[in-house]
Design a protein around this motif. Sequence first.
Motif, short mmCIF file in Angstrom:
data_model
loop_
_atom_site.label_atom_id
_atom_site.label_comp_id
_atom_site.label_asym_id
_atom_site.label_seq_id
_atom_site.Cartn_x
_atom_site.Cartn_y
_atom_site.Cartn_z
N UNK A 229 0.80 -1.18 0.04
CA UNK A 229 0.07 0.03 0.05
C UNK A 229 0.80 1.38 -0.10
N UNK A 230 0.38 2.31 -0.15
CA UNK A 230 1.02 3.56 -0.41
C UNK A 230 0.22 4.52 0.06
N UNK A 231 0.74 5.60 0.89
CA UNK A 231 0.31 6.84 1.67
C UNK A 231 1.03 8.09 0.84
N UNK A 232 0.44 8.59 -0.36
CA UNK A 232 1.27 9.72 -0.80
C UNK A 232 1.15 11.08 0.10
N UNK A 233 0.01 11.08 0.96
CA UNK A 233 0.59 12.08 1.65
C UNK A 233 1.67 12.35 2.72
N UNK A 234 2.00 10.99 3.04
CA UNK A 234 3.08 10.50 4.09
C UNK A 234 4.45 10.23 3.30
N UNK A 235 4.43 10.17 1.97
CA UNK A 235 5.56 9.89 0.92
C UNK A 235 6.13 8.57 1.73
#
Length: 123
Positions: free
Chosen positions: A70-76
Amino acid sequence: QVQLVESGGGLVQAGGSLRLSCAASGRTFSSYAMGWFRQAPGKEREFVAAISRRGRMYYPSSVTGRFTVSRDNAKNTVYLQMNSLKPEDTALYYCAASMLYGSPQRPNDYAYWGPGTQVTVSS
């Protein structure tokens, strides 16, 4: 350019779980497809998971149903949740960033790599 640092590795018993994290800095994180690879001593680097810019995921059969990327673009940050771990999952785990579209699966598709985090699964 992007810099990557993995964390979350460790020693776990077979059947246990670990969650790896990979923090990115530098260029816009959302511009990259992200991948996880692993390498055991004496073996070639092996594809584990990939997630595209838009969140499309891909896994090899060896980890399907056990690992989730998974990825969280807001948290890089990109994550690898690993469940039902087996001794054969023992390896140095790397995250990597690619400018290619889709969910790249080959090491040569990735231009940027972290230093790795060790995962050891005891039987």
